[in-house]
Design an enzyme around this catalytic site. Structure first.
Site, PDB file in Angstrom:
ATOM      1  N   THR A 172       0.697  -1.333  -0.173  1.00 15.93           N
ATOM      2  CA  THR A 172       0.128   0.050   0.004  1.00 15.93           C
ATOM      3  C   THR A 172       0.840   1.168  -0.030  1.00 15.93           C
ATOM      4  O   THR A 172       1.829   1.196   0.197  1.00 15.93           O
ATOM      5  CB  THR A 172      -0.872   0.217   1.241  1.00 15.93           C
ATOM      6  OG1 THR A 172      -0.163   0.451   2.373  1.00 15.93           O
ATOM      7  CG2 THR A 172      -1.437  -1.376   1.678  1.00 15.93           C
ATOM      8  N   ASP A 173       0.181   2.474  -0.061  1.00 18.77           N
ATOM      9  CA  ASP A 173       0.926   3.653  -0.412  1.00 18.77           C
ATOM     10  C   ASP A 173       1.259   4.077   1.026  1.00 18.77           C
ATOM     11  O   ASP A 173       2.433   5.101   1.081  1.00 18.77           O
ATOM     12  CB  ASP A 173      -0.118   4.753  -1.069  1.00 18.77           C
ATOM     13  CG  ASP A 173      -1.284   4.970  -0.414  1.00 18.77           C
ATOM     14  OD1 ASP A 173      -1.616   3.953   0.654  1.00 18.77           O
ATOM     15  OD2 ASP A 173      -2.086   5.568  -0.875  1.00 18.77           O
ATOM     16  N   GLU A 174       1.028   3.649   2.091  1.00 19.41           N
ATOM     17  CA  GLU A 174       1.399   4.082   3.434  1.00 19.41           C
ATOM     18  C   GLU A 174       2.848   3.833   3.651  1.00 19.41           C
ATOM     19  O   GLU A 174       3.526   4.184   4.716  1.00 19.41           O
ATOM     20  CB  GLU A 174       0.329   3.702   4.465  1.00 19.41           C
ATOM     21  CG  GLU A 174       0.298   2.076   4.721  1.00 19.41           C
ATOM     22  CD  GLU A 174      -0.863   1.755   5.762  1.00 19.41           C
ATOM     23  OE1 GLU A 174      -0.809   2.345   6.731  1.00 19.41           O
ATOM     24  OE2 GLU A 174      -1.614   1.063   5.252  1.00 19.41           O
ATOM     25  N   TYR A 199       2.477  -0.427  12.075  1.00 18.72           N
ATOM     26  CA  TYR A 199       1.656  -1.069  11.371  1.00 18.72           C
ATOM     27  C   TYR A 199       2.079  -1.077   9.620  1.00 18.72           C
ATOM     28  O   TYR A 199       2.257  -1.997   8.938  1.00 18.72           O
ATOM     29  CB  TYR A 199       0.053  -0.574  11.196  1.00 18.72           C
ATOM     30  CG  TYR A 199      -1.022  -1.053  10.339  1.00 18.72           C
ATOM     31  CD1 TYR A 199      -1.951  -2.244  10.420  1.00 18.72           C
ATOM     32  CD2 TYR A 199      -1.037  -0.406   9.033  1.00 18.72           C
ATOM     33  CE1 TYR A 199      -2.716  -2.907   9.622  1.00 18.72           C
ATOM     34  CE2 TYR A 199      -2.121  -1.089   8.091  1.00 18.72           C
ATOM     35  CZ  TYR A 199      -2.739  -2.079   8.391  1.00 18.72           C
ATOM     36  OH  TYR A 199      -3.694  -2.499   7.498  1.00 18.72           O
ATOM     37  N   LYS A 203       4.558  -3.556   6.686  1.00 21.69           N
ATOM     38  CA  LYS A 203       4.356  -3.450   5.301  1.00 21.69           C
ATOM     39  C   LYS A 203       5.583  -3.080   4.709  1.00 21.69           C
ATOM     40  O   LYS A 203       5.738  -3.753   3.463  1.00 21.69           O
ATOM     41  CB  LYS A 203       3.161  -2.526   4.791  1.00 21.69           C
ATOM     42  CG  LYS A 203       1.682  -2.877   5.230  1.00 21.69           C
ATOM     43  CD  LYS A 203       0.871  -1.905   5.062  1.00 21.69           C
ATOM     44  CE  LYS A 203      -0.598  -2.297   5.417  1.00 21.69           C
ATOM     45  NZ  LYS A 203      -1.250  -3.376   4.696  1.00 21.69           N
ATOM     46  N   PRO A 254     -18.310   7.613  13.447  1.00 22.52           N
ATOM     47  CA  PRO A 254     -17.031   8.342  14.112  1.00 22.52           C
ATOM     48  C   PRO A 254     -15.994   8.665  12.988  1.00 22.52           C
ATOM     49  O   PRO A 254     -15.668   7.897  12.275  1.00 22.52           O
ATOM     50  CB  PRO A 254     -16.377   6.900  14.877  1.00 22.52           C
ATOM     51  CG  PRO A 254     -17.213   6.034  14.179  1.00 22.52           C
ATOM     52  CD  PRO A 254     -18.490   6.315  13.694  1.00 22.52           C
ATOM     53  N   ASN A 298     -11.349  12.604   4.216  1.00 21.55           N
ATOM     54  CA  ASN A 298     -12.339  11.457   4.710  1.00 21.55           C
ATOM     55  C   ASN A 298     -13.702  12.219   4.783  1.00 21.55           C
ATOM     56  O   ASN A 298     -14.639  11.534   4.871  1.00 21.55           O
ATOM     57  CB  ASN A 298     -11.659  11.058   6.164  1.00 21.55           C
ATOM     58  CG  ASN A 298     -10.800  10.207   5.766  1.00 21.55           C
ATOM     59  OD1 ASN A 298     -10.315   9.778   4.690  1.00 21.55           O
ATOM     60  ND2 ASN A 298      -9.907   9.835   6.856  1.00 21.55           N
TER      61      ASN A 298
END
Length: 389
Positions: A172-174, A199, A203, A254, A298
């Site tokens: 992933t891009d993170e 996390y 990756k 939330p 978001n």
């Protein structure tokens, strides 16, 4: 007999066959496909708990599969959809499936008799034990398929091997950290790996394992990095299905921090096509960023969902931001578009509508998940109970 359904049966070399003479039962079984090449498992069957899924798997192996001398199950089918279904089923049960295509044109001989398969078929093998990752493991055994897994808590990063060759790491891009709040800044394949959370660091570690395997053992590798996926069947801890399911139940939505974190959203089918293009056309050792050029805050995602469902924005509840929450992701997918001849086909508007429609039509699937361990996860991360008003 007990329910008044007419039936008849006969036996042959392949076993006993039962024929049911009932309009209602015929309509019921039509959900599973007509004809051996159209067999499939309906989505609702894959949403049951583990005990029922295990019974389903055992029944499929007993009917169209067998167990090898080492006890591992094998399944065969001429249906592409059923092959995909049993792979999904086995993954839900903690197994690692691998698929081999059997070609009906191949001919074998036994005691001077020609043996020919009657049709093309898929043969699915299943591994159940954990696979270690060490210097000797790369050459320990020749597998048709293998999945290496780098795991940190609930995060799994898969490194996939096919035909004895390590081919792709889906990431992933993170792993590249966080971009500045500048619309002209994008992640490229040359961006440094700068993960900001354990996390994301796990990756990035998956990529390092792949690169090390290539440099040390000369394995043929490809790495892809993708933006945020969305679409049907996504676990409801993720932003979009979480907001949809809460809105449908008139529960608070939330939102972390101020809601202005930016993500590059891509419809799941577009991502799958890109991975397949990487398998087909990707250069050995290549890295490909996969994105839909669809950067959205978001809070805009959340309000779009509420507006589509006709729900009030008053359902939005801002909660404490999570640790290591990157501010902005945006992907430059030019290399994948050029070298892989790939572009996303699904617009944000169409993809979101298809996703909302699926969750509206499959609320039982979501509610079964929301009634399990997910409740503890939800309370820990959002500081409220599932179903709180």
């Amino acid at each position: 007999d007990a329910v008044g359904v007419k039936w008849k049966s006969h036996k042959n070399k392949s076993g006993e066959h039962i024929y049911i003479c009932s309009k209602e039962w015929t309509e019921f079984f039509s959900q599973f496909g007509k004809g051996f090449k159209n067999k499939h498992i309906p989505d609702w069957m894959l949403a049951f708990d583990e005990n029922i899924l295990q019974a389903l798997f055992d029944g499929l192996i007993d009917s169209d599969g067998h167990y090898r001398p080492n006890g591992r199950p094998v399944f065969s089918t001429s249906s592409n959809r059923l092959m995909e279904n049993i792979c999904e089923l086995s993954i839900k049960l903690g197994m690692s499936p691998r698929v081999r295509k059997r070609d009906a044109s191949l001919v074998g001989f036994l005691e001077n008799r020609e043996i020919r398969a009657s049709t093309d078929a898929y043969v699915v093998y299943f591994r159940t034990e954990n696979i270690g990752l060490g210097q000797q493991d790369w050459k320990k055994e020749y597998y048709k398929g293998k999945v290496w897994c780098v795991k940190v808590q609930d995060n799994k990063n898969l490194i996939v091997e096919r035909n004895g060759i390590l081919q792709i790491c889906g990431n992933t891009d993170e792993v590249m950290g966080s971009l500045p709040e500048d619309d002209t800044a994008f992640f490229t394949e040359a961006s440094p790996l700068e993960p900001n959370s354990p996390y994301a660091a796990s990756k990035a570690a998956a990529e390092h394992f792949v690169r090390a395997a290539r440099e040390t053992f000369g394995l043929d590798t490809i790495i892809t990095r993708c933006g945020n996926n969305y679409g049907p069947r996504q676990f409801p801890e993720k932003l979009i299905p979480l907001m949809i399911s809460n809105a449908l139940n008139n529960e608070p939505l939330p939102v972390y921090g101020d809601g202005k974190n930016v993500r590059d959203w891509i419809y799941v089918e577009d991502h799958c096509r890109a991975i397949w293009k990487a398998f087909e056309k990707g250069k050995s050792g290549g890295i490909y960023n996969i994105g839909a050029r669809n950067e959205i805050e978001n809070i805009e995602v959340v309000t779009s969902i509420l507006d589509t469902l006709g729900k009030s924005h008053d359902l939005i509840k801002y909660v404490k931001d999570r640790l290591g929450h990157d501010r902005r992701y945006a992907i430059d997918a030019a290399k994948a578009e050029t070298e892989l001849d790939w572009k996303p086909k699904t617009s944000w508007k169409d993809g979101l509508q298809k996703t909302i429609d699926w969750y509206m039509e499959n609320q039982d699937w979501v509610n079964r998940i929301r009634s399990g361990d997910y409740r503890d996860y939800y309370k820990k991360h959002y500081g409220m109970e599932v179903g709180a008003k």
